[in-house]
Design an enzyme around this catalytic site. Structure first.
Site, PDB file in Angstrom:
ATOM      1  N   HIS A 125       0.831  -1.201   0.000  1.00  0.00           N
ATOM      2  CA  HIS A 125       0.000   0.000   0.000  1.00  0.00           C
ATOM      3  C   HIS A 125       0.870   1.257   0.000  1.00  0.00           C
ATOM      4  CE1 HIS A 125      -2.503   2.987   2.472  1.00  0.00           C
ATOM      5  NE2 HIS A 125      -2.995   2.992   1.255  1.00  0.00           N
ATOM      6  N   HIS A 149     -12.668  10.238  -6.521  1.00  0.00           N
ATOM      7  CA  HIS A 149     -12.619   8.779  -6.553  1.00  0.00           C
ATOM      8  C   HIS A 149     -13.586   8.195  -7.584  1.00  0.00           C
ATOM      9  CE1 HIS A 149     -11.276   9.689  -2.360  1.00  0.00           C
ATOM     10  NE2 HIS A 149     -10.359   8.819  -2.700  1.00  0.00           N
ATOM     11  N   ARG A 221     -15.432  11.680  25.555  1.00  0.00           N
ATOM     12  CA  ARG A 221     -16.799  12.210  25.555  1.00  0.00           C
ATOM     13  C   ARG A 221     -16.882  13.300  24.496  1.00  0.00           C
ATOM     14  NH1 ARG A 221     -21.572  13.105  24.778  1.00  0.00           N
ATOM     15  NH2 ARG A 221     -23.029  13.916  26.330  1.00  0.00           N
ATOM     16  N   CYS A 269     -17.116  12.656  33.680  1.00  0.00           N
ATOM     17  CA  CYS A 269     -18.408  13.082  33.169  1.00  0.00           C
ATOM     18  C   CYS A 269     -19.414  13.098  34.309  1.00  0.00           C
ATOM     19  CB  CYS A 269     -18.867  12.140  32.062  1.00  0.00           C
ATOM     20  SG  CYS A 269     -20.466  12.597  31.351  1.00  0.00           S
ATOM     21  N   TYR A 407     -26.816  19.235  32.097  1.00  0.00           N
ATOM     22  CA  TYR A 407     -25.848  19.259  33.195  1.00  0.00           C
ATOM     23  C   TYR A 407     -26.365  20.067  34.389  1.00  0.00           C
ATOM     24  CZ  TYR A 407     -22.906  17.149  29.704  1.00  0.00           C
ATOM     25  OH  TYR A 407     -22.415  16.301  28.738  1.00  0.00           O
TER      26      TYR A 407
END
Length: 555
Positions: A125, A149, A221, A269, A407
């Site tokens: 490759h 492509h 997260r 978190c 939150y």
């Protein structure tokens, strides 16, 4: 078209591709993202920039593969080759089967209805091991981004590796996935909770294997796709709204002229351990984190306080003012991620808030805010905004959804219909918590000399230190104190790292099962509640009741 012309045209397309996506490829800069030599040798941890992998997976740059496809080219010289159409003469595979072929011995990709085995191409490759990112996956999202492509030659080249059809039930519409094609590579040991956006936990037993969590194992997260940024051109703007509006802009080089700031801090978190609240009481909304949404690292950069003072922020008149952090990550509506903290928290020297460029002695990885993030120790990790591009001192809190409608915590009787987010204060600190990490629930553990050894973590927000961790082997009738505690030596009110602990639990002869409860007590003498029932809330945040597991005993 001759083989030579095909290869020349392909090379030209590759050059165009590189020019269009140089910031995505960054092959020469891979070391700065924390993927060292060990990952280069280890396929499992070396799945890098997906955009490069896609191009490489269709640009087959070896004579052997080109010679194989040349026969097909001759047959299709005068007609367009359409890749991915159903081939009745070939077998059908399910997506689950395709996903298993993502290693150097068997490497498959899909495009529309087509399944392709490109294993033979891997050793030669031209882009090196970048192709490994596409293993077991569809390459269609990338082709939707990079239209070069979609040529007759590339289609034919891809079809030369065709081995089958993808089951109709597994063919999906990838037209809206362009925003995700440049996601960074991730360590495959992470426990994935959601793929888009990417959210993943550190495996429990690996949490206690390191005091400072390795960058590649630090839990992730995300709220949106990871933005592409360049440290050489990145700027952060500081805006002060106080009577008038003033602003200053800093490059990373400008920031480096401030005194160095360092803090060892665990980031957790607010929804860590939410799954237990969900299972033991009733459903909540949010990612079903177990205990792995917490990790600890050493963060280096400059102190936020120094930058704010340099920009003329009044350190004596802080009442009612806020500092808004805005990141470069953007949602589908075009809104940047943003949240805020009170100004007095930002200016308090004990807060040790850092504008970080380094994590565990290495440049921030893309998943953790490269090239700049704020680290707000002792607060929910959502306040430590990644990819930081602006800091605003204002009389108003952040207006973003993530600050105004998330939150925040409510009492156990509030429902989504009765909850008033505007009246609930934002969460700026975290309660004491702990978890048993090794063994995990359901394990079989071996008794040695009448003892079972268990390990875990404990943590408390706001700069509090863990004083002790207690383990009960009999549902709270007796408690055994952990005798080994590994923690940072930070001074009082500035202890932001976690504590790793070890306890040794005696086991009776013939005992077949052991129920273990864990609770921690911090330097404010706060301790964990016994159950989740009284702290249940609709968002499942601040889930810090005793951690309870059951293991089988082997004598």
């Amino acid at each position: 078209m001759s083989l030579k012309n095909i290869l020349l045209r392909t090379i030209n397309q590759k050059n165009k591709f590189i020019n269009l996506s140089a910031s995505a490829v960054k092959v020469s800069n891979q070391e700065q993202y924390g993927h060292g030599g060990q990952q280069k040798k280890n396929y499992g941890y070396n799945r890098r920039t997906m955009a490069t992998a896609l191009f490489s997976s269709v640009v087959v740059g070896t004579m052997a593969s080109a010679e194989k496809s040349d026969k097909n080219k001759n047959k299709n010289e005068d007609k367009t080759v359409e890749a991915g159409t159903i081939r009745p003469d070939l077998p059908t595979f399910r997506a689950e089967e395709v996903s298993k072929h993502d290693n150097e011995k068997s490497f498959w990709v899909t495009y529309k209805n087509g399944v392709y085995d490109v294993t033979a191409f891997l050793p030669s490759h031209p882009g090196g091991d970048q192709i490994l990112n596409a293993g077991g996956l569809s390459i269609e999202p990338f082709w939707n981004v990079y239209g070069m492509h979609k040529t007759e030659e590339v289609y034919a080249l891809l079809e030369s590796y065709r081995i089958g059809n993808l089951h109709e039930d597994d063919v999906v519409d990838h037209s809206d996935e362009e925003m995700w094609v440049k996601e960074p590579s991730r360590d495959r040991r992470l426990v994935v909770k959601t793929a888009r956006p990417f959210n993943a936990e550190t495996p429990a037993k690996l949490q206690v294997a390191y005091f400072d969590t390795p960058n590649e194992l630090f839990y992730v997260r995300q709220h949106m796709p990871v933005p592409e940024l360049d440290q050489s051109s990145h700027r952060v703007k500081v805006i002060v709204k106080d009577g008038g509006v003033t602003s200053k802009e800093f490059s990373l080089q400008d920031l480096s002229r401030f005194p160095k700031g360092t803090v060892r801090a665990a980031l957790m978190c607010a929804g860590n351990r939410r799954s237990e609240m969900n299972e033991q009481v009733k459903p909540v909304k949010g990612i079903s984190w177990q205990g792995g949404a917490i990790s600890s690292a050493v963060w280096e950069g400059v102190y936020l306080r120094d930058v704010l003072v340099h920009c003329g922020v009044d350190t004596h008149n802080t009442a009612g003012k806020h500092v808004i952090f805005t990141g470069a990550d953007i949602d589908a509506t075009g809104q940047n991620f943003s949240t805020s903290i009170p100004l007095d928290q930002a200016l308090n020297p004990n807060s040790r808030i850092v504008l970080a460029t380094s994590m565990n002695g290495r440049p921030l990885p893309p998943d953790h805010g490269y090239p700049l993030r704020v680290v707000v120790p002792g607060a929910p990790a959502v306040r430590s905004v990644k990819w930081l591009e602006s800091i605003t001192v204002s009389h108003e809190e952040s207006p973003s959804h993530w600050h105004q409608k998330d939150y925040r915590s409510f009492n156990a009787s509030k429902t989504w219909e009765t909850a008033d987010f505007a009246s609930a204060p934002p969460i700026y600190s975290l309660p004491v918590t702990s978890a048993i990490c090794d063994p995990v629930n359901g394990d079989t553990v071996t008794v040695k000399n009448g003892i079972v050894e268990i390990r875990g973590y404990a943590y408390s927000g706001g700069g509090a230190k863990i004083l002790r961790v207690d383990i009960s082997p009999d549902c709270g009738n007796t408690w055994i104190q952990a005798e080994e505690m590994q923690s940072d030596d930070a001074p009082p009110q500035q202890h932001y790292g976690w504590t790793l602990w070890t306890a040794r639990i005696p086991v009776k002869r013939g005992q077949k099962e052991l129920k273990l409860w864990a609770k921690a007590t911090d330097s404010n003498f706060n301790t964990q509640p016994e159950t989740f029932h009284d702290i249940w809330n609709i968002r499942g945040v601040l889930s810090n009741a005793y951690h309870k597991i059951k293991v089988q005993i082997k004598h």
